[in-house]
Structure formats: structure tokens, C-alpha cells
Design a protein around this motif. Sequence first.
Motif, PDB file in Angstrom:
ATOM      1  N   GLU B 328       0.870  -1.423   0.285  1.00 59.72           N
ATOM      2  CA  GLU B 328       0.049  -0.256  -0.002  1.00 59.72           C
ATOM      3  C   GLU B 328       0.798   1.422  -0.200  1.00 59.72           C
ATOM      4  OE1 GLU B 328      -3.606   0.266   0.741  1.00 59.72           O
ATOM      5  OE2 GLU B 328      -3.119  -0.934  -0.326  1.00 59.72           O
ATOM      6  N   PRO B 329       0.549   2.187  -0.966  1.00 58.38           N
ATOM      7  CA  PRO B 329       0.884   3.510  -0.930  1.00 58.38           C
ATOM      8  C   PRO B 329       1.307   4.187  -0.232  1.00 58.38           C
ATOM      9  CG  PRO B 329      -0.011   3.255  -3.281  1.00 58.38           C
ATOM     10  CD  PRO B 329      -0.127   1.400  -2.197  1.00 58.38           C
ATOM     11  N   LYS B 330       2.113   5.080   1.057  1.00 57.12           N
ATOM     12  CA  LYS B 330       1.561   5.947   1.384  1.00 57.12           C
ATOM     13  C   LYS B 330       1.350   7.745   0.588  1.00 57.12           C
ATOM     14  CE  LYS B 330       1.427   7.889   5.957  1.00 57.12           C
ATOM     15  NZ  LYS B 330       1.062   7.305   6.898  1.00 57.12           N
ATOM     16  N   LYS B 331       1.957   6.997  -0.117  1.00 64.64           N
ATOM     17  CA  LYS B 331       1.619   8.745  -0.585  1.00 64.64           C
ATOM     18  C   LYS B 331       1.762   8.584  -2.146  1.00 64.64           C
ATOM     19  CE  LYS B 331       4.158  12.519   1.663  1.00 64.64           C
ATOM     20  NZ  LYS B 331       5.175  13.551   1.637  1.00 64.64           N
TER      21      LYS B 331
END
Lengths: 317, 445
Positions: B328-331
Motif C-alpha cells: 500500500e503506498p503512503k504517497k
Amino acid sequence: MNTKKLTINVSPHVLSPVDSRSMMKDVIKALIPALAAALYFFRLAALGVIVSSVAGCLVAEYALQKWRGKKIRINDLSALLTGILLAMVLPPALPVWMAFLGGVFAISLGKEIFGGVGHNIFNPALLARAFLMAAFPVALTTWVKPITLDAVTTATPLGLEKFDHIITSPVTLFFGKIGGSLGETSAVALILGGIYLLLKKVIDYRIPAAYMGTVILFSLIAREIAPDKFAPPMFHLLAGGLLIGAIFMATDPVTSPVTAKGRWIFGAGCGLITMIIRTWGGLPEGVMYSILLMNALTPIVNKMSRPKRFGVRKRKK
Amino acid sequence: MKKLTFKGGIHPKYCKNLSKVKPLREAPLPHVAIVPLSQHIGAPNKAVVNKADEVEEGQIIGKNDSFVSSPVHSPVSGKVLDIKEAFHPTLGMTSSVFIERSENISSKQYSFTQRNIEEVSCRELVSEIKNAGIVGMGGAAFPTHVKLSVPDGKKIKTLIINGAECEPYLTCDNVLMVQKTKEIWEGIKVLDRILHPKKIYIAIEDNKKDAYLAFQKIFEGASGEIMTRTKMVLLKTKYPQGGEKQLIKATSGKEVPPAALPIDIGFLVQNVGTAYAVYEAVYCDKPLIERVVTLSGDCLDNPGNYLLKVGLTIKEIIEKGIISLKEEPKKIIVGGPMMGTSQIGTEFSILKNTSGVLFLSERSARIYEEDVCIKCAKCVDACPVDLTPTEIAKNVKKGYWDKVEEQYVSDCMECGACAYICPARIPLVQYIKEGKLAVSKKKKI
């Protein structure tokens, strides 16, 4: 994909791995050779001074921040560094309670009173040394012989030069085994630390270069005028607190200018004041006062030395 | 060979190898393209199609008659579903055309047609570039035909082709330079025909030697008048080497005055991607409806450079499996990590100036709390336009707007070098933006 977890903020989105704490850590690492030299030459006496000075700093930092209800910042390593730096400029025979008191002074009146890290005007370690010097002049000028720790008999190379016109050889100065503060013994240990800091880009070359350059220039000119009255440049460079001052004290980011030109001015000012005190002053050494005086001038130097605006040509005369 | 550079700047971790070696990849066409009507700096476009209209690929769907504007074309053939507000990666909600692609119309082929551009008038070439909707593809999206229309009394002496690509992660210009070298060179020749500068510099950072060598290879044995004026320039790898003013400083030593444009001192900078788009417009009659985009970041399984249609949404890119996320990307960032914009979701489209979309995990998009300034002056040393960011930030916090103005806050181009290097993690760019806004408001009153 869960878009709720996404973070939004202003660019840049990547950061340098170097933070304030890692910079402090690097300075402490750079002091390891000098600490080792101090422990080798002054044995348990050195250990006592280092431990009590550091303890004074840490206790004061914790107590004051707790009292003021602020975040405890001991973890940022700045108090630890101040404690080590203070020990480096104290004589090895100093009673441990004085070193402890110095540490407390450095943090409380040198740093926290101004609002804590980043806000102080003077280098806390040097300010504490100035205080100890005023309060306990005898203890602060009592030197011991390296290794044997015989008291009284030994003066520092600068004292020998000033009062007895005896020049200590550069080789002895380079490796140590001379009387003086903990951090004044071995030039090579300080230079090693300095190289590390330059390579790690923790300090900028401008302040040490300007500082040492001015000292060399001053002593060369003085030698030209009166060769037998003045010591050679190499002596001035290696003796006393000049190296620890130029590498570790004058480069303290908080109390030195932020502009590149300002750093040249700051370093040159330190060099000039040091040499004036060494030459004409009542004291053999002038590094401490030179840096403290230049610390006071830092805001003005910053203002005077703003970089030229990009794209605006210098006015033709 | 001497490597040229500018003063200041930083050396971030470049992470270009994630996507660099991969060849250019084609991606499936969008099912529903969401095309923002305005994708340039200047007068906003108005829709020239209506809901339920059938549109053809390459057909103009939005334009403005004002000179400083650039038309937008349909990237696919299909039907206009709606014209309504949609999310734009930097502007928020903007009017956009939703086009459903019809599956039974195959996409157009644009083939190269030989023509002698020396026989075509400059005015006509500029108007072809305008009609193709070409804007600066390096990020600014300023209409290219405006830049190429040099006002009377001014003369372009030096044309710099910007192949610096100094932002970390991005490699779209790099692959383009390696794989479409000849095409870019033809595009440069068109620019040369329009501007006839005394000198042409092709400037590339030394971490893209392959691109540098690719140009050198096509220049070997090449002759003609243009070769006497063209020079390859190798730049030191340093951020922000590709900034217009830094590039000019590095190649010529000249500084563009504050608030002035490169044209005022006889320079013009064009991105390599733009030169390629010019080639496609002039020789293949292809409007700017697709571009090379770097999809990268440590959350991706298959980072690389993709040829994507303008209007393709990131949501569709993920749903279609063009890229797959391994965490899951944080940004999610549109553009490079230094100057790009973080996104709140995936419902935004690829635009004409989208050089990359990055998916960063918490480890690489590091988020920190602001600490106290220790006046280390790293920001001062890093600033490529000689500002004192720490003092500007201090004065912004206190609201001393006069001082902020005196410290030339308006000269800041928000490259982010100061905030990157700050060991106290002070969001300097954020403070500077605030300062700029307050100063410009003050000026209006």
C-alpha cells in the motif's frame, strides 16, 4: 487500494537521511580520537572531568525541561555534546564538582535560558568555561604533566612561550604529551576529527579555513616585523585551544553565521582576536574569548553578508 | 570532458535504476478517458463538443481563441459521456470531458511524412505546433507556440535542449533520448528553423551517459551548417540542474535576472520531450494526445516507462493491471518527488505535462515532525538562487512580511532543495509558499 491512508503535504516528498541528531552524533564521533588522547595522557583525571561535565549537562537539561513542562530533548544528543566539548576545554586537574557545575551552567545559562537548542547566542561550552575562569581562576590555570600527572610544575606551551619565551617543538605539539586542557594535548587527534566532519559535511570548511588562515597570516607578518619576539605560525596553529576552537567550537552551527560570506568573516574575526590576545593580552590564550565575541556579532554578520540576489549584476564602479 | 554545473543544489538518492533500464512500454487504451479541458498555463479552454457527441481521435475538444492557450484533443475515438468537474492532479476540480472509447474503431496510425521544412514558413510551423496542442512537457505546461513566438526586438541567441532530468525516479526523458534520438533531433531542427539561434546546446546530466552517447552517435559524420552551431553539454548530476535558470547558468555562466524570462537575455530552453512532440506534430501530423510517463516507486512490482494516452486515469492503470502494487503506498505523487504534488486518490488523469507518477511507501516518502532550526545553514548552501531559507521561514512564522519581501522570497522557484537538506525537517517550501502568497497579497492592496 486504500486511498484513505494516503498522505498529502507540500513537496519535497523525499528528505536527506541526515537529521540534527545524526549531525550531533557525527560531532561526538569526531571527538573520539581527542577523547582517547585525553584519556591516554591524563588518565583517571581526564575521565573524572569528562564524566562530571557530561553529567552536569544532562542533569541540567533534564531538570530544566521537566520543570518548564517542555519535551525532554536529551535524546537529541546536544547536551551530551556540550558536556564533552566543555570537558575538552577544562584542565585535567580540575576538581570534579567544578566540572559538574560548569556543565550545569552551560545548559542552564548557556542554552535553556535562551529558549533551548537553536536559540542560544553563545557557544554554551565556552560560556561555561568563561564562567569557571572568572569564578575559579586558580583551578582553571593549574596544569599537570601528562601521564605522570605531576601538578604545578608544568605550564602550557602558550604560557611557556608568553612568559618564558620557550617554544615547544611542533612535533611534540602534533602528537600531544603537553600540558593544557583535555582537548589541547594532541593536534593530530583533533585534525583527524576535523577531516571526518568535513568529509561528512557536518561542518563547512570556511570557518576553520578563515580562522587558521588569519592566524598564519598574522604570525607571518609579526615574524617579518620582529622575528625573535614572535612565535612561528606552526606553533600558533598547533598550540593551545586553536585547533579545537577552529574545528569544534567556532563551527557550532547555532552560534555562527548562516551565510557563506559571513562564515569567512566570522572565522577571520576569531583568528584576529585570538592573535591580538595572544600577542598583547594579559592571558596566554585567546581562543575562548575570540569565539564568544564573534558569537555576539553573528546576528550582525548575518545581516551584513546576505548573498547577492541571483541574476542581479554587481554594480560596476 | 568538463562537466558543467551551477552553485548550490543537492544530491538526493536518485532511484532511477528502478525504471531506467526498462524499454518503453505500450499500455492498453483507456476505457473512459477523462480529459481536463485546460492543461496549460494561460487562458482556460472552453469545450467545443457536447454531451453525447461522437468524437474522433485527435479531434479538438477544448480551446480558447486567446493567443496564450493551447487546444486539447480527444485521445480516443468514441462518445462524449459527460462534461463535468473532475479531479486534476494540481488544480483540484476542473472541467473535464469524459470520453468512452468505442471498441470497434481502431486507433489511428501516425506515419512519418517526409517534408522539407526549409520551404515551410516559420509562422506555419508555429501554427502547426499550436494546433497540435503542444505545451512544455517538463512540467510547467506553458504553451510552446507562445515561447516560440519571439516578440519584436528580442532575439534568441541560444537554444538549450533540456535533457537534464534532475528529479529523482523520473526516467521518461532518458528513455526518450535513447530510443527516439533521431526524432528528437528532427524536432530540434524544426525549433532551429523557427528561431535560428546562434548556438544550440543539448544538455544532459552525466548519470544519463547512454542518452549522451546516443546523440553523439547520430552526430558522428553528420555535417551541415547546423552542426557548426550545435554542441553537446555534459552536466554534473545535481538537483535542480534542469531548472531553467540553473541550466542557463551551468551552460553559459549567465544569470537570468529576477522576474525576467530567459528570452530577456537571449535564451530559450525546451525540454527533450517537447522537442519530440514537435517532431510528431510537424512530421506525423500527430497532436499531443500521448506521452511517455515514468511509473515508479518502491510500492510497484513493475516500475518502468510507459507510453500513455492523455486522459487515462491512474485508477484504470491499476485496475487494468498495467502496474501492480506490492504494498500500500503512503504517497502517490504526480511529477518527481522534489517538486511533484501528492494526491488524495487515484482518480486523476495523465496530462500533457505528467512526467511521472510515483507510488512511495512510508520508508521512502519520509514524513517527519518539524524540529527546531539549529542554523546549520545547509539550506543556505543548497539554495540555487542564493536565498536564505531559514531566515525567510523564521520571518514567515512571525508574520514579518516586509522582511520576507526584502529577502526576495519571490525569487524562489520552490525546487525543494532547502527542505530536502534540512536536518531539523522544517517544511521550508511550505513557509516560503505562505510568504509568497502574503507578499503578493500585500502588493495588491
